[in-house]
Design a protein around this motif. Structure first.
Motif, PDB file in Angstrom:
ATOM      1  N   THR A  14       0.822  -1.198   0.000  1.00  0.00           N
ATOM      2  CA  THR A  14       0.000   0.000   0.000  1.00  0.00           C
ATOM      3  C   THR A  14       0.862   1.255   0.000  1.00  0.00           C
ATOM      4  O   THR A  14       2.013   1.258   0.451  1.00  0.00           O
ATOM      5  CB  THR A  14      -0.926   0.022   1.226  1.00  0.00           C
ATOM      6  N   MET A  15       0.295   2.343  -0.521  1.00  0.00           N
ATOM      7  CA  MET A  15       1.003   3.615  -0.559  1.00  0.00           C
ATOM      8  C   MET A  15       1.260   4.128   0.848  1.00  0.00           C
ATOM      9  O   MET A  15       2.299   4.737   1.121  1.00  0.00           O
ATOM     10  CB  MET A  15       0.180   4.644  -1.348  1.00  0.00           C
ATOM     11  N   LEU A  16       0.314   3.881   1.767  1.00  0.00           N
ATOM     12  CA  LEU A  16       0.469   4.338   3.146  1.00  0.00           C
ATOM     13  C   LEU A  16       1.708   3.705   3.782  1.00  0.00           C
ATOM     14  O   LEU A  16       2.519   4.394   4.417  1.00  0.00           O
ATOM     15  CB  LEU A  16      -0.787   3.979   3.950  1.00  0.00           C
ATOM     16  N   PHE A  17       1.860   2.405   3.600  1.00  0.00           N
ATOM     17  CA  PHE A  17       3.022   1.718   4.166  1.00  0.00           C
ATOM     18  C   PHE A  17       4.311   2.197   3.505  1.00  0.00           C
ATOM     19  O   PHE A  17       5.324   2.426   4.179  1.00  0.00           O
ATOM     20  CB  PHE A  17       2.874   0.203   3.986  1.00  0.00           C
ATOM     21  N   GLN A  18       4.286   2.339   2.197  1.00  0.00           N
ATOM     22  CA  GLN A  18       5.488   2.769   1.489  1.00  0.00           C
ATOM     23  C   GLN A  18       5.923   4.167   1.915  1.00  0.00           C
ATOM     24  O   GLN A  18       7.122   4.425   2.099  1.00  0.00           O
ATOM     25  CB  GLN A  18       5.230   2.752  -0.031  1.00  0.00           C
ATOM     26  N   MET A  19       4.976   5.087   2.087  1.00  0.00           N
ATOM     27  CA  MET A  19       5.323   6.441   2.521  1.00  0.00           C
ATOM     28  C   MET A  19       5.941   6.421   3.905  1.00  0.00           C
ATOM     29  O   MET A  19       6.955   7.096   4.161  1.00  0.00           O
ATOM     30  CB  MET A  19       4.081   7.333   2.492  1.00  0.00           C
ATOM     31  N   ASN A  20       5.365   5.669   4.850  1.00  0.00           N
ATOM     32  CA  ASN A  20       5.920   5.577   6.198  1.00  0.00           C
ATOM     33  C   ASN A  20       7.288   4.910   6.194  1.00  0.00           C
ATOM     34  O   ASN A  20       8.216   5.363   6.888  1.00  0.00           O
ATOM     35  CB  ASN A  20       4.958   4.790   7.107  1.00  0.00           C
ATOM     36  N   TRP A  22       9.561   4.700   3.744  1.00  0.00           N
ATOM     37  CA  TRP A  22      10.614   5.532   3.164  1.00  0.00           C
ATOM     38  C   TRP A  22      10.888   6.762   4.025  1.00  0.00           C
ATOM     39  O   TRP A  22      12.037   7.234   4.088  1.00  0.00           O
ATOM     40  CB  TRP A  22      10.235   5.939   1.739  1.00  0.00           C
ATOM     41  N   PHE A  23       9.856   7.285   4.690  1.00  0.00           N
ATOM     42  CA  PHE A  23      10.103   8.423   5.573  1.00  0.00           C
ATOM     43  C   PHE A  23      11.016   8.014   6.729  1.00  0.00           C
ATOM     44  O   PHE A  23      11.980   8.718   7.055  1.00  0.00           O
ATOM     45  CB  PHE A  23       8.786   8.962   6.122  1.00  0.00           C
ATOM     46  N   MET A  29      18.584   7.665   7.967  1.00  0.00           N
ATOM     47  CA  MET A  29      19.817   7.915   7.238  1.00  0.00           C
ATOM     48  C   MET A  29      20.287   9.360   7.422  1.00  0.00           C
ATOM     49  O   MET A  29      21.488   9.629   7.547  1.00  0.00           O
ATOM     50  CB  MET A  29      19.623   7.614   5.751  1.00  0.00           C
ATOM     51  N   THR A  30      19.320  10.306   7.454  1.00  0.00           N
ATOM     52  CA  THR A  30      19.685  11.715   7.632  1.00  0.00           C
ATOM     53  C   THR A  30      20.294  11.954   9.009  1.00  0.00           C
ATOM     54  O   THR A  30      21.329  12.615   9.137  1.00  0.00           O
ATOM     55  CB  THR A  30      18.448  12.607   7.438  1.00  0.00           C
ATOM     56  N   VAL A  31      19.645  11.410  10.044  1.00  0.00           N
ATOM     57  CA  VAL A  31      20.162  11.594  11.404  1.00  0.00           C
ATOM     58  C   VAL A  31      21.539  10.951  11.547  1.00  0.00           C
ATOM     59  O   VAL A  31      22.468  11.538  12.125  1.00  0.00           O
ATOM     60  CB  VAL A  31      19.172  11.009  12.430  1.00  0.00           C
ATOM     61  N   LEU A  32      21.688   9.740  11.002  1.00  0.00           N
ATOM     62  CA  LEU A  32      22.982   9.072  11.083  1.00  0.00           C
ATOM     63  C   LEU A  32      24.058   9.840  10.323  1.00  0.00           C
ATOM     64  O   LEU A  32      25.204   9.951  10.783  1.00  0.00           O
ATOM     65  CB  LEU A  32      22.868   7.646  10.535  1.00  0.00           C
ATOM     66  N   PHE A  33      23.707  10.378   9.177  1.00  0.00           N
ATOM     67  CA  PHE A  33      24.686  11.127   8.384  1.00  0.00           C
ATOM     68  C   PHE A  33      25.115  12.399   9.120  1.00  0.00           C
ATOM     69  O   PHE A  33      26.317  12.693   9.225  1.00  0.00           O
ATOM     70  CB  PHE A  33      24.094  11.485   7.024  1.00  0.00           C
TER      71      PHE A  33
END
Length: 467
Positions: A14-20, A22-23, A29-33
């Motif tokens: 589902t799009m709902l699962f995919q959005m969550n 990937w977010f 990844m952003t916090v770790l970077f």
């Protein structure tokens, strides 16, 4: 268990699962970077500071070694007071080894677990404390300096804790926020999907999807689906009307043929003239049925025909048609054909269009009238014009005459053998060739059928476009 796994897999698509998903992944990844970058930059600055301090200590030790009778106990005691994390081992020219306070355990008895780099000379001891080692030679002295980088270790531990806490908080609150946002964004799409499934289930083609106000993509989807349903409904309605009209058109000659067959069976033996009349009528009606069936098959083929357009010479095609058709025309036939008028079309279709328009003009032009065909072009289009001196077509029927089985005068059309399919086939042929056909009144009387095709560019025009 299997049902639970299937439900999970279905939910994962589902799009709902995919959005969550990937977010959360992007946030992680952003916090770790960012955390790793800050950790590396600050650690490097602390490392540079340690190197500078080691350089200063080395300078002091060399200065002490240059004295006539160096007092190493005083020098090392002063060093320990100023730099408590520094440990020194000094090997004098006569082989004596001098240790600073507590340096024996660091220097000799410690087991290093990891050497981080051959260049930086940093080690990790068994207590996970990074130790910086620097060795220098001067005047027969060997100076080994060791620095416990406790501040860097403390900073790394603090940063790791902060990263873990920030990542956990960010993922928790971010997931909740993105879940509600994605649900709100996907709700219109889910509603549209549910409505489409309902239409598919109920097979009610009259239902339409209510377009949501936002987002624009879902609204466009709903509008496109409604347009598709409108076209589908119109197509089905046309097909129903076509089947009904075709059945009606075929029923009439079949009934007449069966009537004459019955007449022959009842009176043929005693009245031979009945047989001759009935056979003539059956032959006429069967030919009419054959023409009607051929036209129906042509329409069916045209519905699936692929577009294959080439440059064709309208002037030559019209000339050939008129040469074959002129002897059969009772009216006065005149032509006005410009030389070498080329259009993007299909040669067989153009031939059929001209023949059908001339046949239609002949059918509805009274004896003693005139028919004229004109072939010309302008800058962008090539034209076929067929004029006749028959009666005008009412304005409200100018578009209807191109519908299947439509006749202006049904009684007269039946007498002339018309089926009401000729102009419908012409329009379909023209539209397949990306052309347009319409009819307009002549002055003072008569009608003009105009067919417009895209003009084939001449050599000079094509060269200009390429330039």
């Amino acid at each position: 268990m299997k049902a639970w796994i299937r439900a999970l897999k279905k939910k994962n698509n589902t799009m709902l699962f995919q959005m969550n998903f990937w977010f959360i992944l992007i946030l992680l990844m952003t916090v770790l970077f960012i955390g790793t970058s800050v950790l590396m930059v600050v650690s490097y600055q602390l490392y540079q500071g340690t190197r500078q301090e080691v350089g200063y200590v080395e300078h002091q030790l060399i200065a002490t070694s240059q004295k006539k009778n160096p007092d190493w106990n005083e020098a090392i005691g002063l060093l320990y007071t100023q730099h408590p994390e520094f440990y020194v081992r000094i090997k004098t020219p006569d082989g004596k080894i001098i240790y600073s306070k507590g340096s024996e355990g660091i220097v000799d008895n410690n087991k290093y677990l990891i050497r981080l780099s051959l260049i930086s000379s940093i080690f990790i001891n068994n207590r996970l404390i990074p130790i910086y080692h620097h060795s220098a030679l001067h005047g027969g002295y060997t100076f080994d300096m060791f620095v416990q980088m406790i501040s860097i270790r403390h900073f790394i531990k603090t940063m790791v804790k902060v990263l873990i806490i920030c990542t956990a908080i960010g993922i928790l609150f971010g997931s909740i926020a993105i879940y509600h946002i994605s649900r709100r964004l996907s709700r219109p799409l889910m509603d549209v999907t549910m409505f489409i499934n309902r239409v598919t289930r109920t097979k009610n083609l009259e239902q339409r999807v209510p377009p949501p106000a936002h987002p624009k993509e879902v609204r466009d989807l709903a509008v496109s689906f409604n347009q598709l349903m409108d076209q589908l409904e119109q197509q089905i309605e046309r097909e129903k009307r076509f089947v009904s009209d075709a059945s009606h058109e075929l029923r009439t000659p079949l009934a007449a043929i069966r009537g004459h067959v019955g007449l022959i069976q009842r009176h043929g033996t005693n009245h031979p003239e009945v047989i001759r009349q009935s056979i003539h009528f059956v032959d006429h009606e069967s030919r009419r049925m054959q023409r009607l069936i051929d036209q129906l098959l042509m329409i069916a083929r045209l519905d699936r025909k692929a577009k294959t357009l080439f440059p064709v010479n309208l002037s030559m095609i019209a000339g050939n048609v008129i040469a074959d058709y002129a002897p059969e025309v009772d009216q006065t036939l005149s032509v006005d054909i410009a030389d070498n008028v080329y259009a993007l079309a299909n040669e067989d279709y153009v031939h059929q269009v001209i023949v059908s328009l001339l046949g239609n003009a002949r059918k509805y032009t009274p004896a003693g009238g005139w028919i004229k065909i004109i072939i010309n072009s302008d800058r962008n289009y090539a034209y076929i014009r067929v004029q006749n001196s028959g009666s005008r077509i009412p304005d409200d029927e100018k578009e209807k005459i191109f519908n299947r089985f439509y006749r202006l005068d049904k009684a007269r059309s039946s007498e002339n053998g018309g089926s009401g399919l000729g102009l419908a086939i012409v329009r379909q042929l023209v539209e397949i060739e990306n052309g347009k056909i319409w009819v307009q009144d002549m002055d003072p009387s008569g009608s003009e059928f105009i067919v417009r095709f895209l003009k084939q560019p001449e050599a000079g025009e094509a060269a200009e476009k390429k330039i």
